[in-house]
Design an enzyme around this catalytic site. Sequence first.
Site, mmCIF file in Angstrom:
data_model
loop_
_atom_site.group_PDB
_atom_site.id
_atom_site.type_symbol
_atom_site.label_atom_id
_atom_site.label_comp_id
_atom_site.label_asym_id
_atom_site.label_seq_id
_atom_site.Cartn_x
_atom_site.Cartn_y
_atom_site.Cartn_z
ATOM 1 N N SER A 258 0.810 -0.907 0.241
ATOM 2 C CA SER A 258 -0.389 0.177 0.271
ATOM 3 C C SER A 258 0.897 1.381 -0.038
ATOM 4 O O SER A 258 1.839 1.189 0.521
ATOM 5 C CB SER A 258 -0.604 0.057 1.458
ATOM 6 N N LYS A 259 0.333 2.240 -0.591
ATOM 7 C CA LYS A 259 0.894 3.824 -0.265
ATOM 8 C C LYS A 259 1.496 4.130 0.918
ATOM 9 O O LYS A 259 3.287 4.232 0.940
ATOM 10 C CB LYS A 259 -0.278 4.584 -0.314
ATOM 11 N N ARG A 260 0.444 3.437 1.610
ATOM 12 C CA ARG A 260 1.218 3.787 3.367
ATOM 13 C C ARG A 260 3.008 3.139 3.641
ATOM 14 O O ARG A 260 3.780 3.276 4.343
ATOM 15 C CB ARG A 260 0.106 3.393 4.344
#
Length: 491
Positions: A258-260
Amino acid sequence: MSTNTRPVRVRFAPSPTGYLHVGGARTAIYNYFYAKAMGGTFYLRIEDTDRKRYNEAALHDLTRDMKWLGLQWDEGPEVGGDLGPYHQSERLDIYAREVQKLLESGHAYYCFCTEERLEEVRKVQESSGQAVTGYDRQCRDLPLADALARLAAGEKAVVRFKVPLEGVTRFEDQIRGPIEYQNALLDDLVILKRDKYPTYHLASVVDDHYMQTSHVLRGDEWISSTPKHVLLYSAFGWEPPVFCHLPVILAAGGGKLSKRKGAASVGDFRDLGYLPEALVNFLALLGWNPGDDREVMTLEEMIGCFSLDRISPKAAAFDEKKLEWMNGQHIHHKDSNWLADYMRQDLGTVLEGSGIDVDAIPQAKLIFICNLLKTRIHFLKELAESSKYFFIAPTSYDEKAKAKAFGTGSRAITQAVRSQLAGLSLFDHKRIEQGFMDVCTQLDLKLGNLVHPIRLAVSGVAAGPGLFELLEAVGQGEVLRRLDAALPLME
Ligand code: GLU
């Protein structure tokens, strides 16, 4: 294993709702490779029937990213094709016609239940501790004539597919083998929404049929949709394609990418300076192997040995360190002239204010420098960043290295090397090396004793490419000037 004898036609069928995730890109890559390996067709289909989530910019980015990766589709948006339109939003009449067939054959029915009622059903199921089976099939047995009368009176309805109440739906996954689902656990899925747009399931099956899809290669999050699709194929009386569900890609530390957790989209990796060929190579190896221990491969090499039977069902981990290494390997194999052009563009910024006319630097000099640097970097931007000293004399010297390299005896050594280099009539790395050897003999020293002070004096840093080539690239006059400038700092 399931097989079919149809000509290979495969598709990438993204929903333009956000950025192209690396998982989606890997799906596109495998479809593209398979089409090319089999002499088949790779088409792009835009699944834009979810109007709430539709995003025009995402569609633009998607085609841009696909082209950047080198995955040019044979049919689809921009290029057309005989089996279009390739945007699902332009095929509504086809879905309406097919839904009509299912209604008439008794495989589908109008459902008038409101959102509120469905919510109520869900709550009751939850609170009674029953398994949540979804829709309770209240409208399943409404006679078609009654439903049509209610529609004519202005009521709104969705169309649902009648999933058999009993039995098992089986299919063969080319990668995972046989898979079966109990029909009783499947919901009567909506196939046409109130806004007259089809749902994913209906549109996907209708399009895969009419677009003559031979193999469906998609992420394994779609496995649970496949029994529904298989039932739809059978209700229509169509032969389903071969299904291949690709292994999930996990973040290096586990869990979903994920982007996170860092970069996750193709655009992110492009912005970070990855080469498309490195990203494609890396993604291709997340779940597939060429059957031998090769890792760094060109697109053509991968296509040349691509086959579905070497796709593993096991989850693959996304190791960005490996991607970095892979990028370095692809930079290493890049054509030097291309690298020099790339470097020239970046040099404008790196040398800003130095008075150097970047356009006037001979291409041969840039190629020479690129050849020295390309085995040592992981990112293209490092080419210009790490080459500053080839063009500008250092204004300071690495403090840590200085203590040793400019320590006792370094001045005498540097003076000896300087006079040796000043005497060379041709300043190339072979002669420079010979000059160093001669000084070693003269002073009874090892090469290492000479290399450190000279490297630091000329480049300002302690590490870099081969010193003799470095000196050749900097040029005789400039090398002598830099040695003169450093001499007073030496002991
Ligand atoms: N539109 C679906 C997606 O966004 C396609 C799934 C499939 O390949 O059937 O991934």
